[in-house]
Write a protein that holds these residues in place. Structure first.
Motif, short mmCIF file in Angstrom:
data_model
loop_
_atom_site.label_atom_id
_atom_site.label_comp_id
_atom_site.label_asym_id
_atom_site.label_seq_id
_atom_site.Cartn_x
_atom_site.Cartn_y
_atom_site.Cartn_z
N GLU A 132 0.84 -1.20 0.00
CA GLU A 132 0.00 0.00 0.00
C GLU A 132 0.88 1.25 0.00
N PRO A 133 0.34 2.40 -0.42
CA PRO A 133 1.16 3.62 -0.50
C PRO A 133 1.73 4.00 0.86
N LEU A 134 2.97 4.51 0.86
CA LEU A 134 3.64 4.94 2.08
C LEU A 134 3.91 6.44 2.00
N THR A 135 3.81 7.10 3.15
CA THR A 135 4.03 8.54 3.19
C THR A 135 5.49 8.90 3.39
N LYS A 136 6.29 7.93 3.84
CA LYS A 136 7.71 8.20 4.12
C LYS A 136 8.58 7.22 3.33
N ASP A 137 9.90 7.43 3.42
CA ASP A 137 10.84 6.61 2.69
C ASP A 137 11.34 5.43 3.53
N TYR A 180 11.41 1.91 8.75
CA TYR A 180 10.41 2.85 8.25
C TYR A 180 10.07 3.82 9.38
N ASP A 181 10.28 5.08 9.12
CA ASP A 181 10.01 6.12 10.12
C ASP A 181 10.76 5.85 11.42
N PRO A 232 9.96 8.02 -3.36
CA PRO A 232 8.72 7.38 -2.87
C PRO A 232 8.58 5.96 -3.40
N TRP A 255 2.94 1.15 10.86
CA TRP A 255 3.23 1.81 9.59
C TRP A 255 2.55 3.18 9.59
N ASP A 256 1.71 3.48 8.63
CA ASP A 256 1.09 4.81 8.59
C ASP A 256 -0.21 4.89 9.39
N SER A 257 -0.92 3.80 9.51
CA SER A 257 -2.21 3.82 10.19
C SER A 257 -2.10 3.21 11.58
#
Length: 283
Positions: free
Chosen positions: A32-37, A101-102, A64, A153-155
């Motif tokens: 799924e799309p990620l907001t960070k590298d 990640y992050d 990205p 992750w992002d969520s």
């Protein structure tokens, strides 16, 4: 489940001279799309007796990240000889390839590395002064040790549980401490260890024979270049952000190094600007 799954790592220049760069062709899948590298690092374990000789050889940001299967080549400089104990330059050591990640590490791949002279005469009677120009390194690419960590992750929904589920039957189970060591020596790979996250939380690299490029077994699906995208990212200097480890439960395929080397937090040292992924045009 893991948003990013490591599918394959291929050591390109192997064996090589001690002073040559490390080159890893890395294939991974993003669901799924990620907001960070993604931040990749390569660490050289300089001594089996102390972590103070560990060296971060290089790090880079990749992004990205497009959804799907992606591939790129990670190059890293060799270790600085001045920072290594002279008595431990030759012999067997370890390199650790990690991805975060992050600031949260979610996968670590360890390889044994053998450093020896290029002639039998020098190996039988090593000179008092180490001749680094005659040393050849050999990464044991056929037997990687993979450790995965459940992270947020992002969520918020992707965050692992704060506490592991209750397992009342665990206290009644027979002690298998003796059997555990025996299984490790026999090289049983691809099996889930007790307490590990379910297999569907991440895509397995398939154990030792599935991560080493040409030597990989045919039991797992091969990643086609036509269906992948190439990512090219440059590595650079340092920043002072520390990785946060210990989130979630760790899924280990095999333990390779001791707790002091494999479990320590590596300092982030990358200020590279990430590059945009470039698709591979099918022939």
């Amino acid at each position: 489940m893991s948003v990013v799954s490591l599918l394959n790592v291929n050591v390109l220049n192997n064996p090589a001279r001690f002073a040559d760069k490390y080159q890893f062709e890395i294939t991974f899948e993003c669901l799924e799309p990620l907001t960070k590298d993604l931040e990749w690092k390569l660490t050289y374990v300089g001594s089996a007796n102390s972590t103070e000789h560990d060296q971060e050889l290089d790090s880079l940001l990749v992004g990205p990240i497009p959804v799907g299967v992606n591939k790129f080549v990670f190059e890293a400089e060799p270790p600085a000889l001045a920072k290594l104990p002279s008595s431990e330059i030759l012999g067997v050591t370890v390199v650790l390839l990690t991805c975060s990640y992050d600031g949260r590490e979610f996968v670590r791949v360890g390889y044994y590395v053998s450093n020896e002279y290029d002639s039998e005469e020098l190996n039988n009677e090593p000179p008092k002064q180490v001749q680094t120009d005659r040393i050849v390194r050999n990464v044991l690419a056929e037997k990687p040790r993979v450790t995965r960590f459940a992270i947020k992750w992002d969520s918020e929904e992707s965050a692992p549980s704060e506490f592991p589920p209750d397992q009342p039957e665990a206290d009644e189970a027979e002690d298998d401490a003796d059997n555990y060591g025996a299984e490790e020596e026999e090289g049983l790979e691809g099996e889930e260890e007790a307490g590990a996250a379910p297999a569907d939380e991440d895509v397995e690299m398939g154990g030792a024979d599935d991560t080493a490029g040409p030597a990989a077994s045919k039991e797992t699906d091969e990643v086609s270049d036509d269906g992948s995208e190439d990512l090219e990212a440059e590595s650079s200097g340092e920043d002072d952000e520390e990785e946060e480890e210990g989130e979630g439960e760790a899924e280990e395929d095999d333990a390779m190094v001791d707790d002091s080397a494999a479990g320590k937090s590596a300092e982030a040292s990358s200020s590279a600007q990430p590059t945009t992924a470039q698709p591979v045009v099918p022939k």
